[in-house]
Enzyme design. Structure first.
Site, PDB file in Angstrom:
ATOM      1  N   SER A 107      18.171  31.589  29.747  1.00  0.00           N
ATOM      2  CA  SER A 107      19.143  31.314  28.677  1.00  0.00           C
ATOM      3  C   SER A 107      20.543  31.101  29.251  1.00  0.00           C
ATOM      4  O   SER A 107      21.279  30.228  28.792  1.00  0.00           O
ATOM      5  CB  SER A 107      19.165  32.456  27.650  1.00  0.00           C
ATOM      6  OG  SER A 107      17.992  32.422  26.885  1.00  0.00           O
ATOM      7  N   ASP A 150      18.113  37.624  30.888  1.00  0.00           N
ATOM      8  CA  ASP A 150      17.545  36.323  30.536  1.00  0.00           C
ATOM      9  C   ASP A 150      18.322  35.193  31.227  1.00  0.00           C
ATOM     10  O   ASP A 150      19.210  34.565  30.658  1.00  0.00           O
ATOM     11  CB  ASP A 150      17.574  36.167  29.006  1.00  0.00           C
ATOM     12  CG  ASP A 150      16.880  34.897  28.544  1.00  0.00           C
ATOM     13  OD1 ASP A 150      16.485  34.081  29.405  1.00  0.00           O
ATOM     14  OD2 ASP A 150      16.744  34.719  27.329  1.00  0.00           O
ATOM     15  N   GLN A 193      17.082  41.097  27.275  1.00  0.00           N
ATOM     16  CA  GLN A 193      18.014  39.994  26.974  1.00  0.00           C
ATOM     17  C   GLN A 193      19.118  39.847  28.011  1.00  0.00           C
ATOM     18  O   GLN A 193      19.524  38.740  28.343  1.00  0.00           O
ATOM     19  CB  GLN A 193      18.635  40.209  25.600  1.00  0.00           C
ATOM     20  CG  GLN A 193      18.076  39.238  24.587  1.00  0.00           C
ATOM     21  CD  GLN A 193      18.580  39.492  23.179  1.00  0.00           C
ATOM     22  OE1 GLN A 193      19.568  40.196  22.999  1.00  0.00           O
ATOM     23  NE2 GLN A 193      17.906  38.927  22.210  1.00  0.00           N
ATOM     24  N   TYR A 250       9.108  30.306  21.417  1.00  0.00           N
ATOM     25  CA  TYR A 250       8.941  28.986  22.029  1.00  0.00           C
ATOM     26  C   TYR A 250       8.130  28.061  21.118  1.00  0.00           C
ATOM     27  O   TYR A 250       7.444  28.521  20.213  1.00  0.00           O
ATOM     28  CB  TYR A 250       8.181  29.111  23.354  1.00  0.00           C
ATOM     29  CG  TYR A 250       8.982  29.721  24.474  1.00  0.00           C
ATOM     30  CD1 TYR A 250      10.067  29.048  25.010  1.00  0.00           C
ATOM     31  CD2 TYR A 250       8.624  30.940  25.006  1.00  0.00           C
ATOM     32  CE1 TYR A 250      10.775  29.596  26.062  1.00  0.00           C
ATOM     33  CE2 TYR A 250       9.334  31.496  26.055  1.00  0.00           C
ATOM     34  CZ  TYR A 250      10.412  30.823  26.579  1.00  0.00           C
ATOM     35  OH  TYR A 250      11.118  31.363  27.619  1.00  0.00           O
ATOM     36  N   ARG A 252      10.885  37.612  27.166  1.00  0.00           N
ATOM     37  CA  ARG A 252      12.036  37.421  26.278  1.00  0.00           C
ATOM     38  C   ARG A 252      11.981  38.425  25.133  1.00  0.00           C
ATOM     39  O   ARG A 252      11.818  38.077  23.975  1.00  0.00           O
ATOM     40  CB  ARG A 252      12.073  35.981  25.805  1.00  0.00           C
ATOM     41  CG  ARG A 252      12.542  35.091  26.952  1.00  0.00           C
ATOM     42  CD  ARG A 252      12.618  33.668  26.563  1.00  0.00           C
ATOM     43  NE  ARG A 252      13.824  33.065  27.082  1.00  0.00           N
ATOM     44  CZ  ARG A 252      14.148  31.800  26.900  1.00  0.00           C
ATOM     45  NH1 ARG A 252      13.373  31.010  26.201  1.00  0.00           N
ATOM     46  NH2 ARG A 252      15.264  31.316  27.407  1.00  0.00           N
TER      47      ARG A 252
END
Ligand code: NAD
Length: 382
Positions: free
Chosen positions: A133, A130, A127, A229, A122
Site C-alpha cells: 500500500s 503494508d 496495516q 482484492y 492485509r
C-alpha cells in the site's frame, strides 16, 4: 546481532530499506547496524547521517552479507549475494516469491529465512507493515504527475482574459490503493475524474474523492476475491469492462490504469481500439506494467507514442520518489522487524499469523504453500 543495510543493486533502484532515523530502537536493543557505503544517498541519507545515528558504514558488501543476522532489503539479493549469506540469517523485502521463486533458491538452500513484504497479510494488525500500500500510494501520485508532464494541456480549468480553458479529463481504471491516490492527485490538480473498478465497494470511495464512478452491469457475478482484492473475471465479464473503457477513452485526456489480481497476470482491459479512440496528445500510464500491463499495446518499461498518444509503462515508479518511498517502506520494515527481533534476540515464531503469512522459506524449506507449489513445478519442469 548484526543488521546489515545494503546499497540496492537492482538497476534503477533508489530506495533503501532503513534510514538513519529508523535506527534508534534497533540500536537500543544492542543490535549492531552496518550500512554499505552509499546505501542511502539517493534517498537523501548520507553515510555521515548513518554514522551519526550510531551505525557503522563499510564499503565491504561481502562482509556485510556474510555476517548479517538480519538483512532488510528493498529487492531480493542476487544469487551471488545470496551465496554469501550465513545459515539462519533472516532476509526481509520485496522478494517477488510468486513471480520469481526460483531466484530465491540459493538462499533457501542455505537455510536463510526469507520474509516477503508482498505476502504480509492485509489484516488490521499488519496495516503498519503494508509496504504494498505504501508503494502503491506513491505510484498513484507519481503516475498523475508524470501524465501531467507529458500532457500538452493544463489540468485545471482556467478562466482568463484570453478565454476559458476546460479542465483535463482523467479516467482511472482500478480504484484500489494506487487508483484512489491517482484520483485524489488528479482532483487536486483540478481535473474532472471518472473511475471504474469491478469491486462495487470501490464506488463509495471514488465518489468520496469527488470523482464519478462508472458502473458496469456484470450480471451479478461475484467480483470480490479474498482480503478486499478483486477476483479473476471471465472473458465475458472482462469484455463488458473493455467496452466501457473504449467508450470512456474517447473523451479522456489521461488514463491511469492500475487493475490487478494478486498472483495473476494483469487483466488486459484496454484494447488497441481504446488507444485509437483517444485524441492525439493524450496520455496513458499503465501502472500494471510490472504484471504485464492492462493495455494490450503495453511493453513493460517502454514509453511509446502511438497515433500521438503517449503510453507510459513504468516498472518502478516508487523508486522515482525515493525520499518518501524509502521513508514509508522503512517504517513498514521497522514494524515488521519488531515481530522478530525482541530485546536484541532473533525469534522467528511462525505461530504468529503475520510471520507465517509473510514467510517464504525457513530452515531450508518453503513455508508459503503457493511458493512451495511453484518451486515444485519448476523443479519438475527443470
Ligand atoms: P490491486 O493492486 O490488486 O488491484 C488494484 C485494483 O484493480 C483493485 O481495486 C481491483 O479491484 C481492481 N481490478 C482488478 N481487476 C479489475 C478489472 N478487471 N477491472 C477493473 N478493475 C479491476 O489491489 P490493491 O489496490 O492493493 O487493494 C485493493 C483493495 O484491497 C483496497 O482498495 C482495499 O479495499 C483492500 N486493502 C485492504 C487492506 C487491509 O485490510 N489492510 C490493505 C490494502 C488494501
Amino acid at each position: 546481532m548484526l543488521l546489515g543495510i545494503l546499497k540496492e543493486s537492482t538497476l534503477g533502484e533508489t530506495r533503501v530499506a532503513l534510514l538513519p532515523e529508523n535506527l534508534k530502537t534497533l540500536l537500543a536493543q544492542g543490535i549492531t547496524v552496518t550500512v554499505e557505503a552509499g546505501a542511502g544517498i539517493a534517498s537523501g541519507a548520507s553515510d555521515l547521517a548513518y554514522t551519526e545515528a550510531g551505525a557503522m558504514v563499510s564499503a565491504d558488501r561481502a562482509s556485510i552479507l556474510s555476517h548479517a543476522d538480519l538483512l532488510p532489503v528493498v529487492n531480493a539479493p542476487s544469487a551471488a549475494d545470496q551465496a554469501m549469506l550465513k545459515s539462519g540469517a533472516v532476509v526481509i523485502g520485496f522478494l517477488r516469491p510468486l513471480e520469481a521463486p526460483e531466484a530465491l533458491a540459493t538462499a533457501i538452500a542455505l537455510h536463510v529465512t526469507l520474509f516477503s513484504m508482498e505476502l504480509v497479510p492485509r489484516i488490521s494488525r499488519a496495516q503498519t507493515m503494508d509496504a504494498l500500500s505504501s508503494m502503491a500510494t506513491i505510484a498513484g501520485y507519481k503516475a498523475v504527475i508524470d501524465a501531467a508532464g507529458y500532457l500538452p494541456r493544463l489540468f485545471p480549468m482556467l478562466m482568463t482574459a484570453a478565454g476559458t480553458i476546460p479542465p483535463a479529463r482523467v479516467f482511472v481504471i482500478g480504484a484500489g490503493v494506487a487508483g484512489l491516490q491517482a484520483i485524489a492527485t488528479a482532483r487536486r490538480l483540478g481535473a474532472v475524474v471518472e473511475a471504474y473498478d469491478v469491486r462495487a465497494a470501490a464506488g463509495e470511495q471514488v465518489r468520496s474523492l469527488g470523482a464519478k464512478f462508472l458502473d458496469v452491469d456484470l450480471g451479478g457475478i461475484s467480483t470480490e476475491g479474498g482480503g478486499g482484492y478483486a477476483a479473476e473475471l471471465t472473458e465475458e465479464a472482462l469484455d463488458r469492462g473493455r467496452d466501457l473503457i473504449t467508450r470512456t477513452a474517447a473523451h479522456s485526456d489521461v488514463i491511469i490504469t492500475t487493475a490487478q489480481v494478486p498472483g495473476r497476470p494483469a487483466p488486459r482491459l484496454i484494447r488497441r481500439a481504446a488507444i485509437e479512440a483517444m485524441r492525439p496528445g493524450s496520455v496513458l500510464v499503465d501502472l500494471a506494467a510490472p504484471a504485464g500491463g492492462n493495455c494490450e499495446l503495453t511493453h513493460p518499461g517502454v514509453t511509446q507514442t502511438l497515433n500521438g498518444v503517449t503510453l507510459l509503462a513504468p516498472l518502478n515508479l516508487a523508486a522515482e520518489v525515493p525520499v518518501h518511498a524509502s521513508q514509508l517502506y522503512a517504517r513498514n520494515i521497522l514494524k515488521f522487524l519488531a515481530l522478530i527481533a525482541k530485546k536484541g534476540e532473533l525469534n522467528v515464531d511462525l505461530a504468529d499469523e503475520v510471520l507465517a503469512g509473510a514467510c517464504v522459506a525457513h530452515k531450508g524449506s518453503p513455508v508459503n504453500p503457493r511458493v512451495a507449489k511453484l518451486l515444485e513445478t519448476k523443479q519438475a519442469v527443470g
